[in-house]
Design an enzyme around this catalytic site. Structure first.
Site, PDB file in Angstrom:
ATOM      1  N   ALA A  70       0.860  -1.180   0.000  1.00  0.00           N
ATOM      2  CA  ALA A  70       0.000   0.000   0.000  1.00  0.00           C
ATOM      3  C   ALA A  70       0.896   1.230   0.000  1.00  0.00           C
ATOM      4  O   ALA A  70       2.039   1.180   0.466  1.00  0.00           O
ATOM      5  CB  ALA A  70      -0.900  -0.023   1.233  1.00  0.00           C
ATOM      6  N   GLY A 114       0.851  -5.082   0.884  1.00  0.00           N
ATOM      7  CA  GLY A 114      -0.316  -5.201   0.014  1.00  0.00           C
ATOM      8  C   GLY A 114      -0.004  -5.848  -1.325  1.00  0.00           C
ATOM      9  O   GLY A 114      -0.880  -6.440  -1.949  1.00  0.00           O
ATOM     10  N   GLU A 117      -0.185  -9.389  -0.588  1.00  0.00           N
ATOM     11  CA  GLU A 117      -1.600  -9.718  -0.349  1.00  0.00           C
ATOM     12  C   GLU A 117      -2.397  -9.753  -1.651  1.00  0.00           C
ATOM     13  O   GLU A 117      -3.294 -10.583  -1.813  1.00  0.00           O
ATOM     14  CB  GLU A 117      -2.192  -8.706   0.638  1.00  0.00           C
ATOM     15  N   GLU A 137       4.447  -5.160   7.400  1.00  0.00           N
ATOM     16  CA  GLU A 137       3.672  -4.088   8.034  1.00  0.00           C
ATOM     17  C   GLU A 137       4.070  -3.863   9.493  1.00  0.00           C
ATOM     18  O   GLU A 137       3.964  -2.755  10.015  1.00  0.00           O
ATOM     19  CB  GLU A 137       2.166  -4.395   7.952  1.00  0.00           C
TER      20      GLU A 137
END
Ligand code: CO8
Length: 263
Positions: A70, A114, A117, A137
């Protein structure tokens, strides 16, 4: 066909026969996933999913990065109310779950946070030897919040998932292969051709059968064995209502190639 707009687009889309190819395209940010990119990715996924001429979807990044996660620069000053009321993640990261056609991730370089993911949300991951997978993270005092804490243990088991989530351990492509996070590892130079060949092979099969298989395999994570087997049985019975299944079986018996109508 390559899509271009006045400003550099965050994704590029192409079609190769029955394969829809999506390239993540924020090279200066290692394909960090901001809202603009996730909105565009979701729209492209839904467009390919709704296109009868497409049978499989391929998502890839650059040689350097599938996606480095992200976009931290965007998130750094968000508040709880920003993300809660704005439906962060739910709003545009979960679109991928609505896609019923097979999605293949072709991953080279960084698949972090992300990015990892996103790959985990795909159905098959083809990794280049350079691929690196991590959920870092924790280093930001955040958590893998785009499905990572749920999909990773389902893929690799609790031991490796806890290690990766709690220590930010990075897995090489070979480790990811050994632990079951990826489907195949290939030399970097062969990543796209291998993934496209695989996607083309899959897209050549009967689409409703592919969709039924994807839904059935995904159901394995959502149900008891008895419920899952029942779901699978219903899907199997439903194949007998499909023209393609009769064509596939008769073509085998006639020793000829089947001609699927995707119905
Ligand atoms: N967001 C924004 N920008 C990024 C990101 C990112 N995730 N990753 C890299 N960039 C930018 C860098 O800031 C840099 O920009 P600039 O050139 O303007 O300084 C450029 O991309 C190149 O990066 P580096 O110079 O750092 O390149 P290196 O080759 O030295 O390092 C790494 C590559 C190791 C990938 C490194 O960039 C890195 O650690 N990136 C962050 C990885 C990360 O922590 N990802 C997880 C983010 S959080 C997340 O994904 C959560 C998902 C959903 C849940 C939401 C809760 C957080």
């Amino acid at each position: 066909m390559v899509t271009h707009t006045m400003t550099e687009p965050t994704i590029l889309t192409e079609t190769h026969g029955r394969v829809g190819l999506i390239r993540l395209n924020r090279p200066a940010q290692l394909n960090a996933l901001n809202d603009e990119l996730m909105d565009a990715l979701g729209a492209a996924l839904l467009a390919f999913d709704g296109n009868a001429d497409i049978g499989a979807i391929l998502i890839t990044g650059s040689d350097e990065a599938f996606a480095a996660g992200a976009d931290i620069a965007v998130m750094a000053d968000w508040t709880y109310m920003d993300v809660y009321q704005g439906g962060f993640i739910t709003r545009n990261w979960e679109t991928i779950r609505q896609v019923r056609k097979p999605i293949i991730a072709a991953v080279a370089g960084y698949a972090m946070g992300g990015g990892c993911e996103l790959a985990l949300a795909c159905d098959i991951i083809v990794a280049a030897e350079s691929a690196q997978f991590a959920l870092p993270e924790i280093k930001l005092a955040m958590l893998p919040g785009a499905g990572g804490t749920q999909r990773l243990p389902r893929a690799v088991g609790k031991a490796k998932a806890m290690d990766m989530c709690l220590s930010a351990r990075t897995l090489s492509a070979q480790e990811a292969d050994r632990y079951g996070l990826v489907s195949r590892v290939v030399p970097d130079a062969e990543l796209l051709t291998t993934a496209l060949k695989l996607a083309t092979q899959i897209a050549g099969y009967s689409l409703p059968a592919l969709m039924a298989i994807k839904e059935s395999v995904n159901r394995a994570h959502e149900s008891t064995l008895t419920e899952g087997i029942l779901f699978e049985r219903r899907e199997l019975h439903a194949r007998f209502a499909s023209d393609d299944a009769h064509e596939g079986m008769h073509a085998f018996l006639d020793k000829r190639k089947p001609v699927f109508q995707h119905r």
